[in-house]
Design an enzyme around this catalytic site. Structure first.
Site, mmCIF file in Angstrom:
data_model
loop_
_atom_site.group_PDB
_atom_site.id
_atom_site.type_symbol
_atom_site.label_atom_id
_atom_site.label_comp_id
_atom_site.label_asym_id
_atom_site.label_seq_id
_atom_site.Cartn_x
_atom_site.Cartn_y
_atom_site.Cartn_z
ATOM 1 N N HIS A 192 0.007 27.712 25.785
ATOM 2 C CA HIS A 192 1.096 26.931 26.371
ATOM 3 C C HIS A 192 2.094 26.628 25.257
ATOM 4 C CE1 HIS A 192 3.102 23.388 28.120
ATOM 5 N NE2 HIS A 192 2.635 23.756 29.301
ATOM 6 N N ASP B 298 -6.313 22.712 22.444
ATOM 7 C CA ASP B 298 -5.519 22.230 23.575
ATOM 8 C C ASP B 298 -6.452 22.131 24.774
ATOM 9 O OD1 ASP B 298 -3.966 21.948 25.839
ATOM 10 O OD2 ASP B 298 -2.656 23.652 25.428
ATOM 11 N N GLN C 120 -6.301 21.851 30.096
ATOM 12 C CA GLN C 120 -6.932 22.454 31.271
ATOM 13 C C GLN C 120 -8.456 22.460 31.165
ATOM 14 O OE1 GLN C 120 -5.107 23.183 33.825
ATOM 15 N NE2 GLN C 120 -3.087 23.097 32.851
ATOM 16 N N LYS D 120 -3.403 15.358 34.460
ATOM 17 C CA LYS D 120 -4.072 16.525 35.018
ATOM 18 C C LYS D 120 -5.507 16.209 35.448
ATOM 19 C CE LYS D 120 -1.346 19.681 32.118
ATOM 20 N NZ LYS D 120 -0.475 20.264 33.152
ATOM 21 N N CYS E 84 5.409 27.708 31.208
ATOM 22 C CA CYS E 84 5.498 27.309 29.801
ATOM 23 C C CYS E 84 4.639 28.223 28.925
ATOM 24 C CB CYS E 84 5.086 25.855 29.609
ATOM 25 S SG CYS E 84 6.137 24.686 30.472
#
Length: 406
Positions: A121, A198, A201, A224, A361
């Protein structure tokens, strides 16, 4: 998992869109919020609205207890060793920039390497681009396999003695690739590099044990994972965080200030300058309670069933391309032949089905896929196979609509 009972906890799922019951398949962009979280935020503003760590009055004490209580919930959620390792931020993007400015820039120099992948991302790519430009270091990429996964052999080849940082997504927001973080962390540490993950997700969908993964930094966003927008978390190992300078200065993060100098508070507060995201953090704590009550393992199993069902369903359709590896997280990214994904999403929305369309993104990944954009259906704990059936039926209608047009 009683999905129908879970759905009743999300008021927005009762909405109708263009005369159709809402089918929300965009949780990778932002999840919906359960009543438990909405109530927690509302109750804070009704019963404890005050600044934290400052006033000694009752409301200030209530607010501080709830805010720091949320930090402890995050610590337990991640299995971090200490609440000192849990920093509240505005989200994954802010967390990544904090690492890039507070850790990378002071430590990188010419000849050093930062290793990333093409599936990142933008929030886990642009900060590193800027950091290497400022320091004279080099940005390197772990190559992707044909299906969008990565091989550990390629990781071993790419990471060298010059590598100082490996920055990688836990789960790709486009391909659904689940990366082997624990193994990559071991490779990074063998070369005395730190690993930055990251987790935007990852954290919403699976158990994340930062101690077991042995990652040095892990970042995620609350919005999220059923929490409010505008709040996120930066986890960092205590010794690394202590070695870093803050990137924002002002009230709350100081220990002592005189006319010409200042000293900082201890962790975690030295990274939380100004009035913090109090209501957001409390909402995140409530979201963690909600997810823990259901069980992250149960959520992951449910989502994998949905991803498998959706992949098989869409593969039976002619004129559709699906991207990503066979084993994937809770999303399916696809394109209809000769139909721009924005047009696909517009027709789906007319039938009440919400999907994401665009470059997500992740423009370097779009280039690798040789497309300008894709459509993405992403799933969460409140989705059902009936939702996916609605998606498939609407895609058939979309193909027919554009077939008639052309």
């Amino acid at each position: 998992m009683d999905v129908q009972a879970i759905r009743q906890e999300f008021p927005i799922l009762n909405e109708e869109i263009n005369g159709h019951p809402l089918v929300y398949l965009d949780s990778a962009a932002t999840s919906q919020k359960p009543q438990q979280v909405l109530d927690a935020v509302n109750d804070y503003y009704k019963q404890a609205n005050s600044n934290v760590h400052r006033g000694v009055h009752t409301l200030g004490t209530r607010a501080t207890e709830q805010y720091e209580g949320a930090r402890e919930k995050v610590r337990a959620f991640l299995n971090a060793r200490s609440t000192a390792e849990v920093i509240f931020t505005r989200g994954t993007t802010t967390s990544m920039n904090t690492i890039a400015y507070g850790y990378a820039r002071p430590n990188l120099q010419e000849g050093d390497e930062v290793v990333v992948t093409q599936m990142e991302h933008h929030s886990n790519l642009i900060p590193w681009q800027q950091a290497v430009k400022a320091s004279g270091a080099t940005l390197k990429y772990i190559p992707l396999q044909d299906d969008g996964s990565i091989s550990l052999d390629d990781v071993r080849t790419t990471v060298t003695e010059n590598t100082k940082i490996v920055a990688i997504t836990h789960v790709s927001n486009v391909l659904g690739t689940i990366n082997p973080i624990k193994e990559i962390a071991a490779i990074a540490h063998d070369h005395n590099a730190v690993i930055v993950v990251d987790g935007a997700q990852g954290a919403p969908h699976m158990n994340v044990d930062v101690s077991d993964l042995d990652c040095d930094f892990y970042a995620f966003s609350g919005h999220k994972m059923c929490a409010p927008t505008g709040v996120g978390v930066l986890y960092g190992k205590k010794d690394l965080l202590e070695s870093m300078e803050p990137v924002e200065f002002g009230g709350e993060m100081i220990d002592f200030v005189d006319l010409y100098d200042a000293t900082w508070k201890e962790l975690p507060w030295k990274f939380e300058g100004g009035t913090p995201i109090i209501a957001g953090a409390i909402g995140l704590g409530a979201a963690i309670d909600f997810l823990n009550d259901i069980g992250l393992d149960n959520i992951l199993e449910h989502e994998q069933q949905l991803a498998n069902y959706a992949t098989e369903k869409l593969r039976t359709m002619d004129g559709i391309t699906i991207y990503g590896p066979e084993e994937r997280a809770a999303l399916v990214t696809f394109n209809l032949d000769d139909v721009h994904p924005h047009d696909t999403a517009t027709v789906l929305d007319a039938e009440g089905v919400a999907v994401r369309a665009g470059h997500h993104c992740a423009q370097p990944l779009m280039k690798w896929l040789d497309v300008t954009a894709t459509a993405r259906a992403s799933f969460y704990l409140y989705n059902t196979t009936e939702d996916i059936d609605r998606l498939a039926d609407s895609l058939v209608n979309t193909k027919e609509f554009f077939g008639d047009v052309f």
